[in-house]
Design a protein around this motif. Structure first.
Motif, short mmCIF file in Angstrom:
data_model
loop_
_atom_site.label_atom_id
_atom_site.label_comp_id
_atom_site.label_asym_id
_atom_site.label_seq_id
_atom_site.Cartn_x
_atom_site.Cartn_y
_atom_site.Cartn_z
N ASN A 72 10.91 8.00 15.79
CA ASN A 72 9.93 7.10 15.15
C ASN A 72 10.63 6.04 14.31
OD1 ASN A 72 8.08 8.89 16.20
ND2 ASN A 72 7.50 9.77 14.23
N LYS A 73 11.65 6.45 13.57
CA LYS A 73 12.35 5.49 12.70
C LYS A 73 13.02 4.40 13.53
CE LYS A 73 15.34 5.04 8.66
NZ LYS A 73 15.71 3.68 9.06
N VAL A 74 13.66 4.79 14.61
CA VAL A 74 14.30 3.79 15.48
C VAL A 74 13.25 2.82 16.02
CG1 VAL A 74 15.55 3.45 17.64
CG2 VAL A 74 16.20 5.32 16.10
N GLN A 119 5.48 4.80 4.90
CA GLN A 119 6.72 4.49 4.19
C GLN A 119 7.49 3.35 4.85
OE1 GLN A 119 8.60 8.33 4.22
NE2 GLN A 119 7.61 9.01 2.33
N LEU A 120 7.51 3.34 6.19
CA LEU A 120 8.33 2.35 6.90
C LEU A 120 7.62 1.02 7.14
CD1 LEU A 120 10.03 4.65 9.59
CD2 LEU A 120 11.04 3.75 7.49
N LEU A 121 6.29 1.03 7.12
CA LEU A 121 5.55 -0.18 7.50
C LEU A 121 4.90 -0.92 6.34
CD1 LEU A 121 3.87 1.08 10.81
CD2 LEU A 121 5.92 -0.35 10.55
N GLN A 122 4.79 -0.28 5.18
CA GLN A 122 4.17 -0.99 4.06
C GLN A 122 5.03 -2.22 3.72
OE1 GLN A 122 3.91 1.63 0.69
NE2 GLN A 122 5.98 2.40 0.94
N ASP A 123 4.33 -3.28 3.37
CA ASP A 123 4.96 -4.57 3.05
C ASP A 123 5.57 -5.24 4.28
OD1 ASP A 123 4.34 -4.21 0.31
OD2 ASP A 123 6.15 -3.00 0.04
N THR A 124 5.10 -4.87 5.49
CA THR A 124 5.49 -5.57 6.71
C THR A 124 4.23 -6.16 7.34
OG1 THR A 124 5.15 -3.78 8.33
CG2 THR A 124 7.22 -3.75 7.07
N ASN A 125 4.38 -6.84 8.47
CA ASN A 125 3.21 -7.38 9.15
C ASN A 125 2.72 -6.46 10.27
OD1 ASN A 125 5.44 -7.89 10.78
ND2 ASN A 125 4.64 -9.82 11.57
N LEU A 138 -7.17 9.89 6.43
CA LEU A 138 -6.48 8.74 7.00
C LEU A 138 -6.29 7.65 5.95
CD1 LEU A 138 -8.09 8.34 10.55
CD2 LEU A 138 -6.12 9.71 9.86
N THR A 139 -7.32 7.39 5.17
CA THR A 139 -7.19 6.33 4.16
C THR A 139 -6.21 6.72 3.07
OG1 THR A 139 -9.15 7.14 2.98
CG2 THR A 139 -9.48 5.41 4.61
N ASP A 140 -6.05 8.03 2.81
CA ASP A 140 -5.05 8.48 1.84
C ASP A 140 -3.65 8.02 2.23
OD1 ASP A 140 -6.75 9.69 0.06
OD2 ASP A 140 -6.38 11.74 0.75
N TYR A 141 -3.41 7.84 3.53
CA TYR A 141 -2.11 7.40 4.02
C TYR A 141 -2.12 5.93 4.43
CZ TYR A 141 -0.25 12.10 3.82
OH TYR A 141 0.20 13.32 3.37
#
Length: 262
Positions: A19-21, A52-58, A83-86
């Motif tokens: 997933n990270k890749v 964690q990986l996508l916040q502040d991205t488009n 779902l909204t909690d995440y």
């Protein structure tokens, strides 16, 4: 003008490492491509990682299903607020695999659709026919029935805060997509059916196509007047496959914006 949109449906795939890749490659690949919207719908256990990986991205993230009940003794179910909690902004509803393999119905899909909206999540409502239904010339009946499960219950304006997706089952995962003309025909049917009830909603609602979309055919599909992007399965699992589809949406949107300027 409707914004193009590309949604990746990972289905039951993924791991912490892969997933990270994938997500790092996706974020880098669509950075600055802001004329379209991008979403990944991931398995429940990976929502925290996606956040964690996508916040502040488009790139936004969402779930693949939810329960229409807010809480209670329903082992294995996931409520909308979970779902909204995440940070989920979208959720798939009525996917063909849920209908065929888990026996979900028009009634239960409609209930989940409304529950998602009430929780502030945008539902991506899936519709589509099997090969046998298409060969029997039942496409309009099947897709119309699935669409009507929403608009007969809630009215056409419920689609103001929703995305629709046409996924012909005969094209999903087969490597044999509908031609742009075949897909456009069904998308136009969907939009016309809504327009009979509410022209403004029909003009604004986004309708995605799903079924063996690749970087090679995405632009041709997305250039059709009623196809507003794609719901992508297998090709969303690797950044090198998914990013070209996202860029195709951006390129198509950019041309449309240039044409629309006075």
């Amino acid at each position: 003008m409707r914004r193009k949109m590309v949604v990746g449906n990972w289905k039951m795939n993924g791991s912490i490492a892969t997933n990270k890749v994938l997500l790092d490659g996706l974020v880098a690949g669509v950075h600055g491509y802001d004329n379209s919207d991008y979403v990944v719908c991931v398995p429940y256990p990976y929502l925290c990682q996606a956040q964690q990986l996508l916040q502040d991205t488009n790139v936004a993230w969402g779930g693949q299903n939810l329960c229409s009940t807010k809480n209670g003794a329903l082992t294995g179910a996931v409520a909308p607020h979970m779902l909204t909690d995440y940070g989920c902004t979208h959720v798939l509803i009525g996917h063909s695999e849920r209908r065929s393999q888990f026996h979900e119905t028009d009634d239960t899909a409609a209930a989940r659709f409304l529950a998602a909206q009430q929780a502030g999540i945008t539902p991506i409502f899936c519709m589509g026919e099997t090969a046998e239904e298409r060969e029997s010339d039942w496409t309009d009946y099947i897709v119309g029935r699935q669409l009507d499960s929403l608009i007969r219950r809630f009215g056409a304006n419920v689609l103001d805060n929703a995305v629709l997706a046409y996924e012909p089952l005969w094209a999903v995962g087969t490597g044999k997509p509908a031609t742009p003309e075949q897909a456009q025909e069904v998308h136009a049917f969907i939009r016309d059916r809504i327009a009979k009830l509410d022209y403004e909603v029909a003009a604004s609602v986004r309708i995605l196509y799903g079924g063996s979309v690749t970087g090679a055919n995405a632009e041709q599909l997305f250039e059709m007047p009623d196809i507003d992007g794609g719901l992508i399965g297998r090709a969303s699992l690797k950044a090198e496959d998914f990013v070209p589809i996202c860029r195709a949406a951006h390129a198509t949107a950019t041309r449309c914006l240039a044409t629309a300027k006075p």
